[in-house]
Design a protein around this motif. Structure first.
Motif, PDB file in Angstrom:
ATOM      1  N   GLU A   1       0.976  -0.896  -0.114  1.00 47.74           N
ATOM      2  CA  GLU A   1       0.017  -0.029   0.067  1.00 47.74           C
ATOM      3  C   GLU A   1       0.775   1.223  -0.190  1.00 47.74           C
ATOM      4  O   GLU A   1       2.051   1.435   0.444  1.00 47.74           O
ATOM      5  CB  GLU A   1      -0.820   0.071   1.351  1.00 47.74           C
ATOM      6  CG  GLU A   1      -1.792  -1.117   1.594  1.00 47.74           C
ATOM      7  CD  GLU A   1      -1.332  -2.234   2.526  1.00 47.74           C
ATOM      8  OE1 GLU A   1      -1.967  -2.709   3.065  1.00 47.74           O
ATOM      9  OE2 GLU A   1      -0.030  -2.235   2.472  1.00 47.74           O
TER      10      GLU A   1
ATOM     11  N   TRP B   1     -10.407  -2.830   1.120  1.00 53.04           N
ATOM     12  CA  TRP B   1      -9.753  -2.110   1.959  1.00 53.04           C
ATOM     13  C   TRP B   1     -10.458  -2.280   3.324  1.00 53.04           C
ATOM     14  O   TRP B   1     -11.374  -2.262   3.468  1.00 53.04           O
ATOM     15  CB  TRP B   1      -9.853  -0.489   1.483  1.00 53.04           C
ATOM     16  CG  TRP B   1      -9.035  -0.427   0.205  1.00 53.04           C
ATOM     17  CD1 TRP B   1      -9.505  -0.354  -1.066  1.00 53.04           C
ATOM     18  CD2 TRP B   1      -7.764  -0.011   0.255  1.00 53.04           C
ATOM     19  NE1 TRP B   1      -8.572   0.018  -1.879  1.00 53.04           N
ATOM     20  CE2 TRP B   1      -7.284   0.234  -1.263  1.00 53.04           C
ATOM     21  CE3 TRP B   1      -6.572   0.116   1.223  1.00 53.04           C
ATOM     22  CZ2 TRP B   1      -6.023   0.562  -1.483  1.00 53.04           C
ATOM     23  CZ3 TRP B   1      -5.422   0.460   0.856  1.00 53.04           C
ATOM     24  CH2 TRP B   1      -5.036   0.554  -0.710  1.00 53.04           C
TER      25      TRP B   1
ATOM     26  N   TYR C   1      -4.670   1.856   7.138  1.00 50.45           N
ATOM     27  CA  TYR C   1      -5.400   1.389   6.177  1.00 50.45           C
ATOM     28  C   TYR C   1      -4.785   0.152   5.635  1.00 50.45           C
ATOM     29  O   TYR C   1      -3.718   0.263   5.020  1.00 50.45           O
ATOM     30  CB  TYR C   1      -5.989   2.600   5.216  1.00 50.45           C
ATOM     31  CG  TYR C   1      -7.078   3.248   5.609  1.00 50.45           C
ATOM     32  CD1 TYR C   1      -6.803   4.195   6.451  1.00 50.45           C
ATOM     33  CD2 TYR C   1      -8.455   3.180   5.001  1.00 50.45           C
ATOM     34  CE1 TYR C   1      -7.823   5.007   6.966  1.00 50.45           C
ATOM     35  CE2 TYR C   1      -9.376   3.978   5.636  1.00 50.45           C
ATOM     36  CZ  TYR C   1      -8.897   4.960   6.427  1.00 50.45           C
ATOM     37  OH  TYR C   1     -10.004   5.754   6.770  1.00 50.45           O
TER      38      TYR C   1
ATOM     39  N   CYS D   1      -4.813  -3.005   2.570  1.00 51.11           N
ATOM     40  CA  CYS D   1      -5.282  -3.647   1.312  1.00 51.11           C
ATOM     41  C   CYS D   1      -5.364  -5.099   1.700  1.00 51.11           C
ATOM     42  O   CYS D   1      -4.396  -5.884   2.292  1.00 51.11           O
ATOM     43  CB  CYS D   1      -4.438  -3.175   0.264  1.00 51.11           C
ATOM     44  SG  CYS D   1      -4.573  -4.123  -1.122  1.00 51.11           S
TER      45      CYS D   1
END
Length: 123
Positions: A6, A36, A94, A96
């Motif tokens: 990411e 996500w 965050y 992935c």
């Protein structure tokens, strides 16, 4: 085996925008679902958005509908998350994720994860 990396996180003011990217390598993800997720300190990792790579079907958490957009670039094997109108409570790491199955919204279904990218939204 799929590797996910990411990028695109950072510091943004409330109301601002960021675009996250996730490059997949090691295997084609053309038959995968990708998603996500985000995790704030002291909280569980939660679903944000997901996509079925082969047919383009997308799904969003209610809290981000209308503000976030998930998309993919087949040629670049890259997943994106465009985040608009960001809120301070969306500060989180965050992640992935990718999976060869079909379930998009459940984090425990995903086999492959990136290392995460920090998103900080200041008030």
């Amino acid at each position: 085996q799929v590797q996910l990396v990411e990028s695109g996180g950072g510091l943004v003011q409330a109301g601002g925008s960021l675009r996250l990217s996730c490059v997949a390598s090691g295997s084609t993800v053309s038959r995968y679902v990708m998603g996500w997720f985000r995790q704030a300190p002291g909280k569980e990792r939660e679903f944000v958005a997901g996509i079925n790579w082969s047919n383009g079907y997308t799904s969003y958490a209610d809290s981000v509908k209308g503000r976030f957009t998930i998309s993919r670039d087949n040629a670049k094997n890259t997943l994106y998350l465009q985040m608009n109108s960001l809120k301070p409570e969306e500060t989180a790491v965050y992640y992935c994720a990718a999976d060869p199955g079909e379930v998009i919204r459940k984090r425990w279904e995903y086999d492959y994860w990136g290392q995460g990218t920090q998103v900080t939204v200041s008030s």
